[in-house]
Write a protein that holds these residues in place. Sequence first.
Motif, PDB file in Angstrom:
ATOM      1  N   ALA A   1       4.348   1.767  11.271  1.00  0.00           N
ATOM      2  CA  ALA A   1       4.110   0.499  11.973  1.00  0.00           C
ATOM      3  C   ALA A   1       3.551  -0.571  11.041  1.00  0.00           C
ATOM      4  O   ALA A   1       3.273  -1.674  11.472  1.00  0.00           O
ATOM      5  CB  ALA A   1       3.160   0.738  13.129  1.00  0.00           C
ATOM      6  N   ARG A   2       3.314  -0.217   9.770  1.00  0.00           N
ATOM      7  CA  ARG A   2       2.862  -1.269   8.851  1.00  0.00           C
ATOM      8  C   ARG A   2       3.665  -1.147   7.557  1.00  0.00           C
ATOM      9  O   ARG A   2       4.272  -0.098   7.281  1.00  0.00           O
ATOM     10  CB  ARG A   2       1.366  -1.143   8.586  1.00  0.00           C
ATOM     11  N   GLU A   3       3.638  -2.219   6.777  1.00  0.00           N
ATOM     12  CA  GLU A   3       4.431  -2.229   5.556  1.00  0.00           C
ATOM     13  C   GLU A   3       3.832  -1.285   4.518  1.00  0.00           C
ATOM     14  O   GLU A   3       2.621  -1.324   4.273  1.00  0.00           O
ATOM     15  CB  GLU A   3       4.488  -3.644   4.986  1.00  0.00           C
TER      16      GLU A   3
ATOM     17  N   MET B   1       9.715  -1.463   7.530  1.00  0.00           N
ATOM     18  CA  MET B   1       8.340  -1.254   7.063  1.00  0.00           C
ATOM     19  C   MET B   1       8.276  -0.646   5.662  1.00  0.00           C
ATOM     20  O   MET B   1       7.231  -0.658   5.035  1.00  0.00           O
ATOM     21  CB  MET B   1       7.592  -0.334   8.043  1.00  0.00           C
ATOM     22  N   VAL B   2       9.394  -0.075   5.208  1.00  0.00           N
ATOM     23  CA  VAL B   2       9.361   0.544   3.880  1.00  0.00           C
ATOM     24  C   VAL B   2       9.770  -0.505   2.845  1.00  0.00           C
ATOM     25  O   VAL B   2      10.918  -0.906   2.752  1.00  0.00           O
ATOM     26  CB  VAL B   2      10.285   1.786   3.826  1.00  0.00           C
ATOM     27  N   LYS B   3       8.786  -0.962   2.074  1.00  0.00           N
ATOM     28  CA  LYS B   3       9.020  -2.054   1.116  1.00  0.00           C
ATOM     29  C   LYS B   3       9.426  -1.519  -0.257  1.00  0.00           C
ATOM     30  O   LYS B   3       9.971  -2.248  -1.076  1.00  0.00           O
ATOM     31  CB  LYS B   3       7.754  -2.906   0.965  1.00  0.00           C
ATOM     32  N   GLY B   4       9.109  -0.265  -0.510  1.00  0.00           N
ATOM     33  CA  GLY B   4       9.461   0.318  -1.797  1.00  0.00           C
ATOM     34  C   GLY B   4       9.422   1.829  -1.686  1.00  0.00           C
ATOM     35  O   GLY B   4       8.859   2.382  -0.725  1.00  0.00           O
ATOM     36  N   ILE B   5      10.044   2.502  -2.669  1.00  0.00           N
ATOM     37  CA  ILE B   5      10.066   3.969  -2.652  1.00  0.00           C
ATOM     38  C   ILE B   5       9.748   4.471  -4.059  1.00  0.00           C
ATOM     39  O   ILE B   5      10.276   3.943  -5.047  1.00  0.00           O
ATOM     40  CB  ILE B   5      11.455   4.492  -2.211  1.00  0.00           C
TER      41      ILE B   5
ATOM     42  N   GLN C   1       0.835  -1.203   0.000  1.00  0.00           N
ATOM     43  CA  GLN C   1       0.000   0.000   0.000  1.00  0.00           C
ATOM     44  C   GLN C   1       0.865   1.246   0.000  1.00  0.00           C
ATOM     45  O   GLN C   1       1.915   1.282   0.655  1.00  0.00           O
ATOM     46  CB  GLN C   1      -0.860   0.012   1.252  1.00  0.00           C
ATOM     47  N   ALA C   2       0.408   2.261  -0.694  1.00  0.00           N
ATOM     48  CA  ALA C   2       1.169   3.511  -0.759  1.00  0.00           C
ATOM     49  C   ALA C   2       1.043   4.291   0.545  1.00  0.00           C
ATOM     50  O   ALA C   2       0.014   4.227   1.219  1.00  0.00           O
ATOM     51  CB  ALA C   2       0.644   4.362  -1.908  1.00  0.00           C
ATOM     52  N   PHE C   3       2.091   4.980   0.874  1.00  0.00           N
ATOM     53  CA  PHE C   3       2.043   5.900   2.002  1.00  0.00           C
ATOM     54  C   PHE C   3       2.596   7.226   1.512  1.00  0.00           C
ATOM     55  O   PHE C   3       3.761   7.325   1.121  1.00  0.00           O
ATOM     56  CB  PHE C   3       2.902   5.375   3.151  1.00  0.00           C
ATOM     57  N   LEU C   4       1.767   8.242   1.507  1.00  0.00           N
ATOM     58  CA  LEU C   4       2.156   9.521   0.941  1.00  0.00           C
ATOM     59  C   LEU C   4       2.875  10.362   1.988  1.00  0.00           C
ATOM     60  O   LEU C   4       2.299  10.725   3.013  1.00  0.00           O
ATOM     61  CB  LEU C   4       0.897  10.234   0.459  1.00  0.00           C
TER      62      LEU C   4
ATOM     63  N   THR D   1      -2.643   7.838   0.049  1.00  0.00           N
ATOM     64  CA  THR D   1      -2.326   6.832   1.050  1.00  0.00           C
ATOM     65  C   THR D   1      -3.353   5.697   1.018  1.00  0.00           C
ATOM     66  O   THR D   1      -4.553   5.953   0.935  1.00  0.00           O
ATOM     67  CB  THR D   1      -2.280   7.491   2.443  1.00  0.00           C
ATOM     68  N   GLY D   2      -2.874   4.458   1.066  1.00  0.00           N
ATOM     69  CA  GLY D   2      -3.778   3.316   1.128  1.00  0.00           C
ATOM     70  C   GLY D   2      -3.982   2.622  -0.197  1.00  0.00           C
ATOM     71  O   GLY D   2      -4.407   1.469  -0.241  1.00  0.00           O
ATOM     72  N   GLU D   3      -3.667   3.314  -1.296  1.00  0.00           N
ATOM     73  CA  GLU D   3      -3.831   2.695  -2.616  1.00  0.00           C
ATOM     74  C   GLU D   3      -2.805   1.579  -2.793  1.00  0.00           C
ATOM     75  O   GLU D   3      -1.655   1.722  -2.348  1.00  0.00           O
ATOM     76  CB  GLU D   3      -3.508   3.735  -3.684  1.00  0.00           C
ATOM     77  N   GLU D   4      -3.184   0.508  -3.458  1.00  0.00           N
ATOM     78  CA  GLU D   4      -2.197  -0.540  -3.715  1.00  0.00           C
ATOM     79  C   GLU D   4      -1.335  -0.136  -4.907  1.00  0.00           C
ATOM     80  O   GLU D   4      -1.857   0.292  -5.945  1.00  0.00           O
ATOM     81  CB  GLU D   4      -2.892  -1.866  -4.016  1.00  0.00           C
TER      82      GLU D   4
END
Length: 609
Positions: free
Chosen positions: A184-186, A206-210, A47-50, A245-248
Amino acid sequence: MRLRGISSKNIGMKQLSLTAFRQKTYSFGTMNEFSGISASPGIAISQAFLYLDDTPTIPRYRIDDSQIADEFERFTVAVEKALGELQGLQNQERTNGGNQHELLDSHLLMLSDPELTSSIESRLRKNRLNVEWVLYRFIQEQTDKLLRAEDQYLRERTADIHDVAKRVLNHLMFRQKISLSDLAREVILVAHELMPSDAIAMNKRMVKGIALDGGWKTSHTAILARAFEIPAVLGLSDISRAIRTGEEIIVDGNRGRVITEPDDRTKKRYLRVQREWRKREVELMNLNELPAETQDGKLVYLTANIEVPEEVDALASHGADGVGLYRSEFLFLRGTRLPTEEAQYHAYSQVLRDVRDKPVTIRTLDLGGEKIAPMLGGSRERNPILGWRAIRLCLSRVDLFKVQLRALLRASVYGDLRIMFPMISGIEELNHAYEVLDEVRQELRTEGVTFREDMPVGIMIEVPSAALTADILARKVDFFSIGTNDLIQYTIAVDRGNEKIAYLYEPFHPGVLRLLKAVIENAHEVGIPVGMCGEMAGDPVATLILLGLGLDEFSMSSVGIPEVKRIIRSVTISEAEELVGTVMEMRSYQEVDSFVAELMRKRFEVGVY
Ligand code: PEP
Ligand code: MG
């Protein structure tokens, strides 16, 4: 006025903030593909985190007399909220036995200072501007004053004032503040920009990608992403406006693509690629125990670039022959205080102990440019990349430089330490650096402190004037390490972090290749080895050329080592030299690029995955 709380010597880690606000005009929920620069390999699906720019745009508008009381009320409410937040954090620290309470105390003191409140109120009356702007200007004036202070401790406090002010501004502007280290989440981190200090502070597990709007392969955030083995795509222009935020999303670090809201077919395909990629990585690790030796017996060294001591763990799992570049300045980007001699000594000796008998090359401080340490007063230069940075900064802040050299020399007894100076532009700078080093050695001898008298000293070749005078410099040092990230930037006059002109950033530019050849030949003439620690050393497309040019050591993010080793082990040195003979005749980078890319793809499957 002097803000309360800055006078007590009690400040620790600075908090990073994360802001999220609603986007305006994007249609979400449909699959889209964005193209950027592949900055760190691998596939991430999450999931994206902005993460939006930490520095808000401050509104500025006029108010009339009747609004002054309301504006002041807004300010007091925001301060109350910020105080509540800080007290909450303080309680948490006490419960968890953390070490941030002194810092939080000082922030609480600053915020509850009656002088702050009265200054804002009187400025509201005088200037008749909105309170965000009044506060922002007030803080700017205070920090400008502090930056001019003689006392270094006071200068170092500006970061804390900014932090406190940001906390209040966030409440005034209804911005949500979360710390990147608290993730706290991936997630896949999506941002306009990520400073190296943000990347260092984030919760890497927790950061799986950038995915970033800006940046380029050689920007320090890209380097850190590779170091932490996080797939990353940079230079995406405006991805931070197209994602919420939240988008896959999928980050394809191999091909430089980001896919939003993938459909089932696409997701399945990427899950398969992800599995294959991981399998291939495991296969390559079978080479770990083997030397980087060509079929006809030429042995080179493949070492790792590290930014933080924790990265040492990755050396063994990728078969590194030691550390070729430890970017020591990242110790200075981690907190709000300059690391003491003891803290540095511990960090350096820890790395040496962990690496055991293998060589470790530590670069002295290379701050400045995009690596701005707030405690040194930030950078207000017109051309920071050509400005007060690296060895220049150290030679004008000999106090800092000496502390680092003392820590390095003291640590030298724990292993095979080499040090090198960054950004040397000519013999005068090198002589000056040696003078300081000799003074420090003398001081330690007088104090009876032991250190390795024969510790090798080298320089980075990353300024064209140094490359062009390599014959002179080579006689004064034990080794060279070519920093192609900067050398290419300065040779072609192309900002290494600017995606708009990234097409000009060409490692195979004939001008660059000629410089590399000259540096290596001049060094070998006087019998010193040459390494390379710029990103070019870890680019498999360049491996054969660098081998043919006679490079002795390739230093790169650990993750890149197995692939480069595979190539080296499957060729002969004469094949590599023959290739160099061919490309040195070529007149344009386009010609070299297409010829070499095709060869490396066909012969070694480089770029196929
Ligand atoms: C370089 O310039 O190639 C280098 C290794 O140093 P940095 O990337 O830290 O500037
Ligand atoms: Mg450099």
